[in-house]
Design a protein around this motif. Structure first.
Motif, PDB file in Angstrom:
ATOM      1  N   THR A 144      -0.829  -0.564  -4.496  1.00 33.92           N
ATOM      2  CA  THR A 144      -2.069   0.217  -4.593  1.00 33.92           C
ATOM      3  C   THR A 144      -1.873   1.508  -3.814  1.00 33.92           C
ATOM      4  O   THR A 144      -1.247   1.495  -2.752  1.00 33.92           O
ATOM      5  N   ILE A 145      -2.394   2.587  -4.356  1.00 33.46           N
ATOM      6  CA  ILE A 145      -2.363   3.851  -3.607  1.00 33.46           C
ATOM      7  C   ILE A 145      -3.575   3.887  -2.681  1.00 33.46           C
ATOM      8  O   ILE A 145      -4.706   3.686  -3.135  1.00 33.46           O
ATOM      9  N   VAL A 146      -3.346   4.100  -1.417  1.00 30.47           N
ATOM     10  CA  VAL A 146      -4.454   4.132  -0.457  1.00 30.47           C
ATOM     11  C   VAL A 146      -4.387   5.416   0.368  1.00 30.47           C
ATOM     12  O   VAL A 146      -3.354   6.080   0.429  1.00 30.47           O
ATOM     13  N   GLY A 147      -5.501   5.704   1.008  1.00 34.26           N
ATOM     14  CA  GLY A 147      -5.541   6.868   1.886  1.00 34.26           C
ATOM     15  C   GLY A 147      -5.544   6.422   3.345  1.00 34.26           C
ATOM     16  O   GLY A 147      -5.560   5.218   3.645  1.00 34.26           O
TER      17      GLY A 147
ATOM     18  N   TRP B  40       0.852  -1.186   0.000  1.00 33.05           N
ATOM     19  CA  TRP B  40       0.000   0.000   0.000  1.00 33.05           C
ATOM     20  C   TRP B  40       0.889   1.238   0.000  1.00 33.05           C
ATOM     21  O   TRP B  40       1.788   1.368   0.855  1.00 33.05           O
ATOM     22  N   LEU B  41       0.612   2.136  -0.916  1.00 28.23           N
ATOM     23  CA  LEU B  41       1.376   3.383  -0.986  1.00 28.23           C
ATOM     24  C   LEU B  41       0.523   4.511  -0.427  1.00 28.23           C
ATOM     25  O   LEU B  41      -0.619   4.707  -0.860  1.00 28.23           O
ATOM     26  N   CYS B  42       1.068   5.236   0.504  1.00 29.20           N
ATOM     27  CA  CYS B  42       0.345   6.355   1.121  1.00 29.20           C
ATOM     28  C   CYS B  42      -0.034   7.389   0.058  1.00 29.20           C
ATOM     29  O   CYS B  42       0.825   7.934  -0.635  1.00 29.20           O
ATOM     30  N   GLY B  43      -1.331   7.649  -0.061  1.00 29.54           N
ATOM     31  CA  GLY B  43      -1.797   8.585  -1.076  1.00 29.54           C
ATOM     32  C   GLY B  43      -1.290   9.998  -0.847  1.00 29.54           C
ATOM     33  O   GLY B  43      -0.967  10.714  -1.799  1.00 29.54           O
ATOM     34  N   ALA B  44      -1.222  10.398   0.411  1.00 34.94           N
ATOM     35  CA  ALA B  44      -0.762  11.747   0.722  1.00 34.94           C
ATOM     36  C   ALA B  44       0.720  11.925   0.425  1.00 34.94           C
ATOM     37  O   ALA B  44       1.201  13.043   0.258  1.00 34.94           O
ATOM     38  N   CYS B  45       1.457  10.812   0.385  1.00 36.13           N
ATOM     39  CA  CYS B  45       2.880  10.876   0.065  1.00 36.13           C
ATOM     40  C   CYS B  45       3.096  10.727  -1.443  1.00 36.13           C
ATOM     41  O   CYS B  45       4.038  11.293  -2.004  1.00 36.13           O
ATOM     42  N   ALA B  46       2.230   9.951  -2.084  1.00 39.60           N
ATOM     43  CA  ALA B  46       2.371   9.715  -3.524  1.00 39.60           C
ATOM     44  C   ALA B  46       2.012  10.963  -4.334  1.00 39.60           C
ATOM     45  O   ALA B  46       2.695  11.299  -5.313  1.00 39.60           O
ATOM     46  N   LYS B  47       0.967  11.636  -3.911  1.00 41.67           N
ATOM     47  CA  LYS B  47       0.473  12.772  -4.706  1.00 41.67           C
ATOM     48  C   LYS B  47       1.529  13.854  -4.907  1.00 41.67           C
ATOM     49  O   LYS B  47       1.784  14.264  -6.045  1.00 41.67           O
ATOM     50  N   PRO B  48       2.166  14.350  -3.847  1.00 38.06           N
ATOM     51  CA  PRO B  48       3.164  15.420  -4.074  1.00 38.06           C
ATOM     52  C   PRO B  48       4.394  14.953  -4.844  1.00 38.06           C
ATOM     53  O   PRO B  48       5.140  15.773  -5.366  1.00 38.06           O
ATOM     54  N   ARG B  49       4.604  13.646  -4.922  1.00 38.12           N
ATOM     55  CA  ARG B  49       5.734  13.110  -5.682  1.00 38.12           C
ATOM     56  C   ARG B  49       5.340  12.815  -7.123  1.00 38.12           C
ATOM     57  O   ARG B  49       6.138  12.272  -7.893  1.00 38.12           O
ATOM     58  N   GLY B  50       4.113  13.113  -7.464  1.00 41.57           N
ATOM     59  CA  GLY B  50       3.670  12.910  -8.843  1.00 41.57           C
ATOM     60  C   GLY B  50       3.426  11.457  -9.189  1.00 41.57           C
ATOM     61  O   GLY B  50       3.381  11.089 -10.367  1.00 41.57           O
ATOM     62  N   ILE B  51       3.254  10.623  -8.192  1.00 42.10           N
ATOM     63  CA  ILE B  51       3.032   9.197  -8.449  1.00 42.10           C
ATOM     64  C   ILE B  51       1.538   8.953  -8.636  1.00 42.10           C
ATOM     65  O   ILE B  51       0.725   9.311  -7.781  1.00 42.10           O
ATOM     66  N   THR B  52       1.204   8.358  -9.771  1.00 48.83           N
ATOM     67  CA  THR B  52      -0.193   8.041 -10.054  1.00 48.83           C
ATOM     68  C   THR B  52      -0.326   6.551 -10.340  1.00 48.83           C
ATOM     69  O   THR B  52       0.675   5.817 -10.359  1.00 48.83           O
ATOM     70  N   GLU B  53      -1.554   6.140 -10.598  1.00 52.38           N
ATOM     71  CA  GLU B  53      -1.807   4.706 -10.820  1.00 52.38           C
ATOM     72  C   GLU B  53      -1.006   4.150 -11.998  1.00 52.38           C
ATOM     73  O   GLU B  53      -0.665   2.974 -12.019  1.00 52.38           O
ATOM     74  N   GLU B  54      -0.706   5.005 -12.972  1.00 57.05           N
ATOM     75  CA  GLU B  54       0.024   4.535 -14.159  1.00 57.05           C
ATOM     76  C   GLU B  54       1.450   4.109 -13.809  1.00 57.05           C
ATOM     77  O   GLU B  54       2.077   3.361 -14.553  1.00 57.05           O
ATOM     78  N   HIS B  55       1.965   4.619 -12.708  1.00 59.59           N
ATOM     79  CA  HIS B  55       3.345   4.324 -12.350  1.00 59.59           C
ATOM     80  C   HIS B  55       3.505   3.047 -11.513  1.00 59.59           C
ATOM     81  O   HIS B  55       4.617   2.618 -11.251  1.00 59.59           O
ATOM     82  N   LEU B  56       2.396   2.468 -11.099  1.00 58.18           N
ATOM     83  CA  LEU B  56       2.479   1.382 -10.122  1.00 58.18           C
ATOM     84  C   LEU B  56       2.884   0.050 -10.755  1.00 58.18           C
ATOM     85  O   LEU B  56       2.639  -0.191 -11.937  1.00 58.18           O
ATOM     86  N   VAL B  57       3.493  -0.779  -9.940  1.00 60.09           N
ATOM     87  CA  VAL B  57       3.822  -2.129 -10.380  1.00 60.09           C
ATOM     88  C   VAL B  57       2.836  -3.107  -9.745  1.00 60.09           C
ATOM     89  O   VAL B  57       2.076  -2.743  -8.826  1.00 60.09           O
ATOM     90  N   LYS B  58       2.877  -4.332 -10.220  1.00 60.37           N
ATOM     91  CA  LYS B  58       1.980  -5.377  -9.719  1.00 60.37           C
ATOM     92  C   LYS B  58       2.072  -5.485  -8.189  1.00 60.37           C
ATOM     93  O   LYS B  58       3.174  -5.511  -7.634  1.00 60.37           O
ATOM     94  N   GLY B  59       0.925  -5.513  -7.562  1.00 65.18           N
ATOM     95  CA  GLY B  59       0.880  -5.704  -6.116  1.00 65.18           C
ATOM     96  C   GLY B  59       0.767  -4.435  -5.316  1.00 65.18           C
ATOM     97  O   GLY B  59       0.491  -4.478  -4.125  1.00 65.18           O
TER      98      GLY B  59
END
Lengths: 121, 220
Positions: free
Chosen positions: A100-103, A79-98
């Motif tokens: 998920t961005i969560v809040g 699980w990737l912290c959504g609040a941490c992913a957003k400012p780093r420009g990480i979106t669903e397109e960047h994810l690898v298998k397994g």
């Protein structure tokens, strides 16, 4: 009652040992049939992205890319912290298998339901 | 009744935003008497509506326009509304979902208001979408009214929890709130948030355009 085990990981490439260790523990849990999750916050959110584990290898520990793949194959979730992913420009397109961005609510709900959390400082 | 962001009316109007709020709340309640009470007798009104540009004068004339548009609608549902100050003026916006004899319509109007020193609106500049025909929503009415909230790309660090709580508390218990979101974390978060707040997640739809629609029944 949730029987999940949540392992918190806060480091990425800059701290290979700290980045790898939560996956070592979580993979043990997953391999033994536990419902294991690595919750990646702060710099660790990169670990769930394409190329995010490249080159991360701490002597004495598994190569993280291999460990990550094994963990996911064992049924583990990242699980990737959504609040941490957003400012780093990480979106669903960047994810690898397994991964998920969560809040925060997703984590809170699991903890309220009884999930156990393991922190690695 | 759909989701609304109508602020509560101040007890005593003070300044453009408060006056605008009184006017907005009266208008969306179709209380034309109260709405008229905050209009100046010599009000100037300019309207850009689908047929073209029009002007009118006087508080009675202005209220007559609003009354002619909305009095006969049944049901008359406020989907969203807001009133804000804009440096000495006030901006009022509302989106209505309403039924007229020949079907359902969505209409949105944006108003810029000038407010005089006596707390009365002296000018209205109105931009209107016109009555936009929409699909029949009678099927929704059978299982409780359906409200809509577009959370956009709000995430858990951007106030999503507060916004969601605010939106769902504005609908009656048993009604449905359809929340659309494009934030990847919110897609995982909203169902958890709804359950933690004591509501029921009825369905989750993924239309394939990057958004997620979560239908939540207000539980308490």
């Amino acid at each position: 009652m949730s029987d999940k085990l949540i392992f918190n990981c806060t480091y990425g490439k800059e701290e290979p040992e700290r980045a790898t260790l939560p996956f070592v523990a979580a993979n043990i849990a997953a391999a033994t049939g536990q419902d294991a999750i690595v919750l990646c916050t702060i710099e660790a959110v990169w670990l769930g992205t394409q190329g995010g584990t490249d080159g991360i290898a701490q002597p004495g520990l598994p190569v993280l890319a291999d460990l990550y793949a094994e963990f996911v194959d064992n049924g583990g979730q990242v699980w990737l912290c959504g609040a941490c992913a957003k400012p780093r420009g990480i979106t669903e397109e960047h994810l690898v298998k397994g991964s998920t961005i969560v809040g925060a609510a997703k984590v809170v709900e699991e903890v309220v339901a009884g999930a156990m959390t393991v922190a690695f400082a | 009744m759909l989701t609304t962001q109508t602020p509560e009316s101040p007890d005593t109007a003070q300044g453009p935003c408060d006056v605008a709020t009184v006017f907005l709340n009266a208008l969306t309640a179709r209380d034309f008497t109260t709405a008229r009470s905050v209009l100046a007798d010599d009000l100037a009104m300019r309207m850009l509506v689908p047929p073209g540009f029009m002007t009118d004068e006087g508080g009675d004339a202005a209220i007559g326009w609003f009354s002619s548009w909305f009095t006969d609608a049944d049901p008359f549902q406020v989907e969203a509304s807001s009133a804000e100050a804009v440096e000495g003026r006030a901006a009022v916006t509302y989106r209505l979902r309403l039924h007229r004899p020949n079907g359902w319509y969505l209409i949105e109007q944006h108003l810029m208001l000038d407010v005089g020193g006596d707390d009365r609106i002296t000018a209205i500049d109105l931009l209107c979408s016109g009555f936009r025909s929409i699909a029949d929503v009678e099927s929704d009415a059978q299982s409780g009214l359906v409200h809509h909230y577009d959370a956009g790309d709000l995430g858990c660090a951007d106030g999503l929890a507060g916004q969601f709580r605010q939106q769902i508390q504005r609908i009656p218990i048993g009604d449905l709130l359809v929340v659309s979101t494009s934030d990847p974390a919110a897609k995982e978060d909203l169902p958890s948030m709804a359950r933690l707040m004591g509501h029921v997640v009825v369905s989750i739809e993924v239309p394939g355009d990057g958004r997620l629609f979560i239908t939540v029944e207000r539980g308490k």
